[in-house]
Design a protein around this motif. Structure first.
Motif, short mmCIF file in Angstrom:
data_model
loop_
_atom_site.label_atom_id
_atom_site.label_comp_id
_atom_site.label_asym_id
_atom_site.label_seq_id
_atom_site.Cartn_x
_atom_site.Cartn_y
_atom_site.Cartn_z
N VAL A 72 2.21 1.96 -3.50
CA VAL A 72 1.18 2.53 -4.38
C VAL A 72 1.01 4.02 -4.08
O VAL A 72 0.93 4.87 -4.98
CB VAL A 72 -0.15 1.79 -4.22
CG1 VAL A 72 -1.25 2.48 -5.04
CG2 VAL A 72 -0.01 0.33 -4.65
N VAL A 74 -3.51 -3.86 -4.31
CA VAL A 74 -3.06 -2.70 -5.08
C VAL A 74 -4.24 -2.04 -5.77
O VAL A 74 -4.40 -0.81 -5.74
CB VAL A 74 -1.98 -3.12 -6.10
CG1 VAL A 74 -1.76 -2.02 -7.13
CG2 VAL A 74 -0.67 -3.44 -5.40
N GLU A 94 0.83 -1.21 0.00
CA GLU A 94 0.00 0.00 0.00
C GLU A 94 0.86 1.25 0.00
O GLU A 94 0.58 2.22 -0.73
CB GLU A 94 -0.92 -0.01 1.22
CG GLU A 94 -1.82 1.22 1.29
CD GLU A 94 -2.78 1.16 2.47
OE1 GLU A 94 -3.28 2.24 2.86
OE2 GLU A 94 -3.03 0.06 3.00
N THR A 129 -6.31 -0.14 -3.26
CA THR A 129 -5.65 1.11 -2.86
C THR A 129 -5.75 2.16 -3.95
O THR A 129 -6.01 3.35 -3.68
CB THR A 129 -4.18 0.84 -2.52
OG1 THR A 129 -4.09 -0.15 -1.50
CG2 THR A 129 -3.49 2.12 -2.03
N GLU A 130 -5.57 1.74 -5.19
CA GLU A 130 -5.68 2.69 -6.31
C GLU A 130 -7.09 3.27 -6.40
O GLU A 130 -7.26 4.46 -6.69
CB GLU A 130 -5.29 2.00 -7.61
CG GLU A 130 -3.79 1.71 -7.72
CD GLU A 130 -3.41 0.95 -8.98
OE1 GLU A 130 -2.24 1.01 -9.35
OE2 GLU A 130 -4.29 0.29 -9.57
#
Length: 315
Positions: free
Chosen positions: A281, A302, A278, A305-306
């Motif tokens: 990212v 990922v 995290e 998180t994005e």
């Protein structure tokens, strides 16, 4: 991206969701498929152990010489990985054995110095243009030239490990060019590992010489915290999530972005710790290379998180 070394697993692994191979370890192929120290292949007459010489003779039977055996076996292993992931990028790290590991190869003991701390010794880029290993590096370059130029697997990106100084980078890049691997020719990209504090401190100077960096969080942690990761007694002080290590990683990613080159990470941290994935990212790293057994779980994280970052209100 994926960390991979074993060509036998390449096609099976390629079916996992991925954007290529962020770290193809040359050491695995040398250790498992070649088994012999490259200088012992070039100079079998200098191998003192008669049994080792006999084993080398058996392994190289059918090849015109030991150098050809090394080049063909290594290029076939790397070529298998590159073909399995074609046309995705495959980042191949040139050999990063330490002296004790090289010495354990068949016929290797007579060609390697005894070092009290091989982790900080004659390893990585420092070997490549040094008279004690230059012939071995020439074989590695011949093999990579065969993969890219003869097999046509131009998705292979070459990466230099443990580049201590800017001058060392220049020397090795010139050596590679002299051996037929010139950065930019036939689309060749050359990355460097970013794993020494000097790589981060002088990121702008290093960035002008390479097409990208792959942060090696294992060695970067070791050298930032001053902890020998081979020493069990101080293992409690080795932590890739230490704030100082994370700041070094952030500075490296920021430096790559500033210079318009690729940033990645191929260390163990994001495979082991979801919070590190995290963090990577959030600081805007371009890629992370994961162990195959964690790639699905980490990819989901990922993506989540994005999505959080995309939906967050602008500050």
């Amino acid at each position: 991206m994926l960390n991979l070394g074993n060509p036998d697993l390449a096609f099976k692994t390629s079916f996992l969701p991925n954007d290529g191979v962020g770290l193809a370890r040359m050491e695995f192929i040398i250790g498992e498929y070649i088994k012999v120290h490259p200088l012992a292949l070039l100079h079998p007459d200098q191998v003192g152990d008669p049994e080792a010489r006999r084993r080398i003779d058996r392994l190289t039977l059918g090849y015109p010489d030991g150098g050809t055996y090394f080049v063909e076996r290594l290029s076939e292993g790397i070529g298998t990985i590159a073909a399995a992931f074609w046309p995705k990028p495959v980042v191949v790290r040139m050999s990063d054995f330490k002296t004790n590991e090289y010495a354990s190869l068949l016929g290797g003991a007579g060609f390697e110095p005894a070092e009290s701390n091989p982790m900080l010794g004659f390893r990585g880029a420092s070997r490549y243009a040094h008279p004690a290993y230059a012939e071995g590096f020439a074989l590695e370059c011949r093999a990579m030239r065969r993969v890219r130029d003869e097999m046509g697997l131009t998705n292979v990106i070459l990466m230099l490990p443990f580049v201590r100084r800017v001058g060392e980078a220049d020397l090795v890049l010139q050596t590679m060019a002299d051996l037929g691997l010139r950065r930019g020719e036939n689309g060749l990209k050359v990355y460097a590992m970013c794993e020494i504090p000097n790589n981060v401190i002088l990121i702008d100077q290093f960035a002008s010489r390479f097409d990208g960096f792959s942060i090696g969080s294992n060695d970067l942690t070791q050298l930032t915290l001053g902890v020998d990761r081979d020493s069990e007694i101080v293992a409690f002080d080795y932590d890739e999530r230490d704030d100082g290590v994370k700041e070094m990683i952030r500075l490296a990613v920021e430096g790559c972005r500033r210079n318009g080159i690729h940033s990645g990470l191929c260390g163990q941290a994001p495979s082991d710790y979801p919070d590190m994935a995290e963090f990577l990212v959030r600081i805007g790293i371009d890629s992370m290379s994961l162990n195959p057994d964690t790639v699905v779980r980490t990819t989901r994280q990922v993506l989540a998180t994005e999505q959080q970052l995309a939906s967050a209100p602008a500050s």
